[in-house]
Design a protein around this motif. Sequence first.
Motif, mmCIF file in Angstrom:
data_model
loop_
_atom_site.group_PDB
_atom_site.id
_atom_site.type_symbol
_atom_site.label_atom_id
_atom_site.label_comp_id
_atom_site.label_asym_id
_atom_site.label_seq_id
_atom_site.Cartn_x
_atom_site.Cartn_y
_atom_site.Cartn_z
ATOM 1 N N ASN A 171 0.957 -1.077 0.092
ATOM 2 C CA ASN A 171 0.099 0.044 -0.090
ATOM 3 C C ASN A 171 0.993 1.130 0.108
ATOM 4 O O ASN A 171 0.368 2.319 0.517
ATOM 5 N N SER A 172 2.144 1.033 -0.307
ATOM 6 C CA SER A 172 2.995 2.600 -0.690
ATOM 7 C C SER A 172 2.576 3.209 -1.801
ATOM 8 O O SER A 172 1.961 2.759 -2.881
ATOM 9 N N CYS A 173 2.619 4.322 -1.725
ATOM 10 C CA CYS A 173 2.292 5.247 -2.794
ATOM 11 C C CYS A 173 3.876 5.450 -3.671
ATOM 12 O O CYS A 173 4.523 5.895 -3.319
ATOM 13 N N LYS A 174 3.652 5.051 -4.951
ATOM 14 C CA LYS A 174 4.750 5.124 -5.969
ATOM 15 C C LYS A 174 4.773 6.196 -6.795
ATOM 16 O O LYS A 174 3.623 6.441 -7.496
ATOM 17 N N ILE A 175 5.801 7.232 -6.837
ATOM 18 C CA ILE A 175 5.660 8.184 -7.526
ATOM 19 C C ILE A 175 6.870 8.225 -8.674
ATOM 20 O O ILE A 175 8.133 7.973 -8.175
ATOM 21 N N GLY A 176 6.614 8.331 -9.867
ATOM 22 C CA GLY A 176 7.885 8.114 -10.838
ATOM 23 C C GLY A 176 7.861 9.629 -11.358
ATOM 24 O O GLY A 176 7.282 10.358 -11.571
ATOM 25 N N ASP A 193 3.715 5.137 3.179
ATOM 26 C CA ASP A 193 5.330 5.031 2.646
ATOM 27 C C ASP A 193 5.248 5.621 1.121
ATOM 28 O O ASP A 193 4.401 5.250 0.325
ATOM 29 N N LEU A 194 6.167 6.314 1.005
ATOM 30 C CA LEU A 194 6.576 6.781 -0.468
ATOM 31 C C LEU A 194 7.715 6.123 -1.099
ATOM 32 O O LEU A 194 8.775 6.087 -0.508
ATOM 33 N N VAL A 195 7.466 5.873 -2.488
ATOM 34 C CA VAL A 195 8.378 5.158 -3.145
ATOM 35 C C VAL A 195 8.766 6.075 -4.521
ATOM 36 O O VAL A 195 7.914 6.468 -5.043
ATOM 37 N N PHE A 196 10.039 6.568 -4.587
ATOM 38 C CA PHE A 196 10.210 7.654 -5.730
ATOM 39 C C PHE A 196 11.232 6.822 -6.535
ATOM 40 O O PHE A 196 12.091 6.065 -6.340
ATOM 41 N N VAL A 197 10.593 6.905 -7.797
ATOM 42 C CA VAL A 197 11.273 6.004 -8.814
ATOM 43 C C VAL A 197 11.990 7.345 -9.852
ATOM 44 O O VAL A 197 11.110 7.909 -10.385
ATOM 45 N N VAL A 198 13.255 7.232 -10.070
ATOM 46 C CA VAL A 198 14.230 8.052 -10.381
ATOM 47 C C VAL A 198 15.042 7.386 -11.385
ATOM 48 O O VAL A 198 15.615 6.255 -11.335
ATOM 49 N N GLY A 199 15.203 8.017 -12.981
ATOM 50 C CA GLY A 199 15.902 7.545 -13.862
ATOM 51 C C GLY A 199 17.465 7.979 -13.644
ATOM 52 O O GLY A 199 17.588 9.228 -13.212
ATOM 53 N N ALA A 200 18.576 7.033 -13.611
ATOM 54 C CA ALA A 200 19.775 7.224 -13.213
ATOM 55 C C ALA A 200 20.828 7.322 -14.468
ATOM 56 O O ALA A 200 21.885 6.910 -14.346
ATOM 57 N N MET A 201 19.959 7.748 -15.721
ATOM 58 C CA MET A 201 20.787 7.538 -16.975
ATOM 59 C C MET A 201 20.768 9.255 -17.429
ATOM 60 O O MET A 201 20.261 10.070 -16.762
ATOM 61 N N SER A 202 21.565 9.035 -18.572
ATOM 62 C CA SER A 202 21.896 10.510 -18.794
ATOM 63 C C SER A 202 21.007 11.212 -19.489
ATOM 64 O O SER A 202 20.775 12.579 -19.473
ATOM 65 N N HIS A 203 19.939 10.496 -20.008
ATOM 66 C CA HIS A 203 18.820 11.135 -20.509
ATOM 67 C C HIS A 203 17.512 10.230 -20.625
ATOM 68 O O HIS A 203 17.911 9.229 -20.351
#
Length: 226
Positions: free
Chosen positions: A187-192, A215-225
């Motif tokens: 039941n966590s809140c996923k934020i992209g 609970d908050l889940v942040f999904v972040v890109g770790a690439m150059s673009h």
Amino acid sequence: MGRPYGKGHKRKKTGERYDKEEDELEDKQVVEETTEEETEKFPELEGIPIAPSAQTLKKPGVIFVLEKASLEVAKVGKNYQILNSEEHANFLRRNNKNPADYRPDIVYQALLSILDSPLNKAGCLRAVYVKTDKGVLFEVKPYVRIPRTYKRFAVQLLQKLSIAAVGKREKLLRVIKNPVTQYLPLNSCKIGFSHSSDKLVEMEKYVAGVGGDTDLVFVVGAMSHG
């Protein structure tokens, strides 16, 4: 002819001066030896990362998932190295690969920013997961101490594929099994995050609307673009 001494002036005795200098030198040596002995008695202890308390873990927290991190390993010359665009541009071009896609420094800087953030210092960070563009999944504990230079970070990650706590068996950075969703709270809140999103929101207001018990889940890109 020697210069006559005036009345009332006495010639200094060189013997007394040398004796005084030798006494001062001996006193200095005694102080230095004592300092070294005290240092040996009280050696500097290595710091041990402090794990979050049980009370802190019960509260809702934040999890970061860093996606598509560039951590590809290849044999360059005689050694295996984590490929990066700065040092291996010619090698990548010879193998028909775009150097701009090989930016392991991005995930390194992201980890530094997250682990040094006020959020983590307040005990709100639960974990960080790093998924490479090849599908390898890493778990990073919030109290791990990342090396302060990228080269040291790359060497440790390449040689050990894990970082252990000082004096303990606990792995602070390790490879784990996919998928990452099995490690996320229910039941966590996923934020992209995406640069191509049609809808823009103010993060502070958006998170405030979620509620303080989720609970908050942040999904972040770790690439150059992207």
